[in-house]
Design an enzyme around this catalytic site. Sequence first.
Site, PDB file in Angstrom:
ATOM      1  N   LYS A 193       0.818  -1.213   0.000  1.00  0.00           N
ATOM      2  CA  LYS A 193       0.000   0.000   0.000  1.00  0.00           C
ATOM      3  C   LYS A 193       0.861   1.276   0.000  1.00  0.00           C
ATOM      4  O   LYS A 193       2.072   1.222   0.235  1.00  0.00           O
ATOM      5  CB  LYS A 193      -0.946  -0.043   1.208  1.00  0.00           C
ATOM      6  CG  LYS A 193      -1.963  -1.202   1.137  1.00  0.00           C
ATOM      7  CD  LYS A 193      -2.963  -1.132   2.293  1.00  0.00           C
ATOM      8  CE  LYS A 193      -4.003  -2.244   2.181  1.00  0.00           C
ATOM      9  NZ  LYS A 193      -5.033  -2.124   3.250  1.00  0.00           N
TER      10      LYS A 193
ATOM     11  N   TYR B 162     -12.429  -1.395  -3.838  1.00  0.00           N
ATOM     12  CA  TYR B 162     -12.971  -1.610  -2.488  1.00  0.00           C
ATOM     13  C   TYR B 162     -14.491  -1.448  -2.441  1.00  0.00           C
ATOM     14  O   TYR B 162     -15.046  -1.173  -1.376  1.00  0.00           O
ATOM     15  CB  TYR B 162     -12.297  -0.657  -1.505  1.00  0.00           C
ATOM     16  CG  TYR B 162     -10.911  -1.126  -1.079  1.00  0.00           C
ATOM     17  CD1 TYR B 162     -10.753  -2.237  -0.251  1.00  0.00           C
ATOM     18  CD2 TYR B 162      -9.759  -0.459  -1.498  1.00  0.00           C
ATOM     19  CE1 TYR B 162      -9.497  -2.675   0.144  1.00  0.00           C
ATOM     20  CE2 TYR B 162      -8.493  -0.886  -1.104  1.00  0.00           C
ATOM     21  CZ  TYR B 162      -8.370  -1.997  -0.282  1.00  0.00           C
ATOM     22  OH  TYR B 162      -7.128  -2.437   0.112  1.00  0.00           O
TER      23      TYR B 162
ATOM     24  N   ASN C 109      -2.253   0.150   6.767  1.00  0.00           N
ATOM     25  CA  ASN C 109      -1.744  -1.115   7.292  1.00  0.00           C
ATOM     26  C   ASN C 109      -0.853  -1.892   6.311  1.00  0.00           C
ATOM     27  O   ASN C 109      -0.819  -3.117   6.328  1.00  0.00           O
ATOM     28  CB  ASN C 109      -2.899  -1.977   7.820  1.00  0.00           C
ATOM     29  CG  ASN C 109      -3.910  -2.313   6.751  1.00  0.00           C
ATOM     30  OD1 ASN C 109      -3.742  -1.935   5.595  1.00  0.00           O
ATOM     31  ND2 ASN C 109      -4.941  -3.049   7.123  1.00  0.00           N
TER      32      ASN C 109
ATOM     33  N   HIS D 221      -2.256  -5.391   1.458  1.00  0.00           N
ATOM     34  CA  HIS D 221      -3.540  -6.053   1.239  1.00  0.00           C
ATOM     35  C   HIS D 221      -3.278  -7.523   0.965  1.00  0.00           C
ATOM     36  O   HIS D 221      -2.275  -7.868   0.345  1.00  0.00           O
ATOM     37  CB  HIS D 221      -4.243  -5.431   0.010  1.00  0.00           C
ATOM     38  CG  HIS D 221      -5.425  -6.221  -0.457  1.00  0.00           C
ATOM     39  ND1 HIS D 221      -6.657  -6.129   0.145  1.00  0.00           N
ATOM     40  CD2 HIS D 221      -5.548  -7.156  -1.442  1.00  0.00           C
ATOM     41  CE1 HIS D 221      -7.498  -6.959  -0.462  1.00  0.00           C
ATOM     42  NE2 HIS D 221      -6.854  -7.586  -1.429  1.00  0.00           N
TER      43      HIS D 221
ATOM     44  N   GLU E  22      -9.443 -10.009  -7.918  1.00  0.00           N
ATOM     45  CA  GLU E  22      -8.515  -8.905  -7.656  1.00  0.00           C
ATOM     46  C   GLU E  22      -7.291  -8.965  -8.577  1.00  0.00           C
ATOM     47  O   GLU E  22      -6.822  -7.934  -9.063  1.00  0.00           O
ATOM     48  CB  GLU E  22      -8.104  -8.927  -6.179  1.00  0.00           C
ATOM     49  CG  GLU E  22      -9.265  -8.574  -5.258  1.00  0.00           C
ATOM     50  CD  GLU E  22      -9.015  -8.851  -3.788  1.00  0.00           C
ATOM     51  OE1 GLU E  22      -9.924  -8.598  -2.977  1.00  0.00           O
ATOM     52  OE2 GLU E  22      -7.911  -9.329  -3.433  1.00  0.00           O
TER      53      GLU E  22
END
Length: 138
Positions: free
Chosen positions: A10, A50, A113, A116, A127
């Site tokens: 990320k 998302y 965080n 993913h 995805e």
Amino acid sequence: MSNRTFTIIKPDATRKGNTGVILQMINDAGFRIAAMKMTKLSKEKAGEFYAVHAERPFYGELVEFMSSGTITAAVLEKDNAVEDFRKLIGATNPSEAADGTIRKLFAASIGENAVHGSDSNENALIEGDFFFSKLEQF
Ligand code: GDP
């Protein structure tokens, strides 16, 4: 294709210069990289990725964050890939993530965080195909 999962390093992890060390951990854990690219999501694309979280209170923040900088997207291959990768990255909230996991080591908060990881074989496929054509997955 049940031996594949999908990951994103990320924007927070990219900004902190942690892409290399995270890829090394992925490699050391026995995953083969089947596809990989550096890219940046538009707000529209982040929202689409998302979409399942569209009704959640943090959706706007998540879309802002995921479109805020460069990411590395990858398809990973290993026996039991989805489950084993979720173990490697740890809990969504880094304060709850097990020692030695990627999120424990590199995530700052439940939102930012670091990585993913797909939560099912079905989503791994969806995805991976969101970011890569079939010709780009080896
Ligand atoms: P994951 O499967 O562990 O990534 O967790 P989820 O599917 O529940 O959430 C998807 C992503 O949304 C997480 O990885 C976080 O980046 C973000 N997220 C989840 N919960 C929160 C929250 O309470 N606040 C914010 N800002 N982001 C969140």
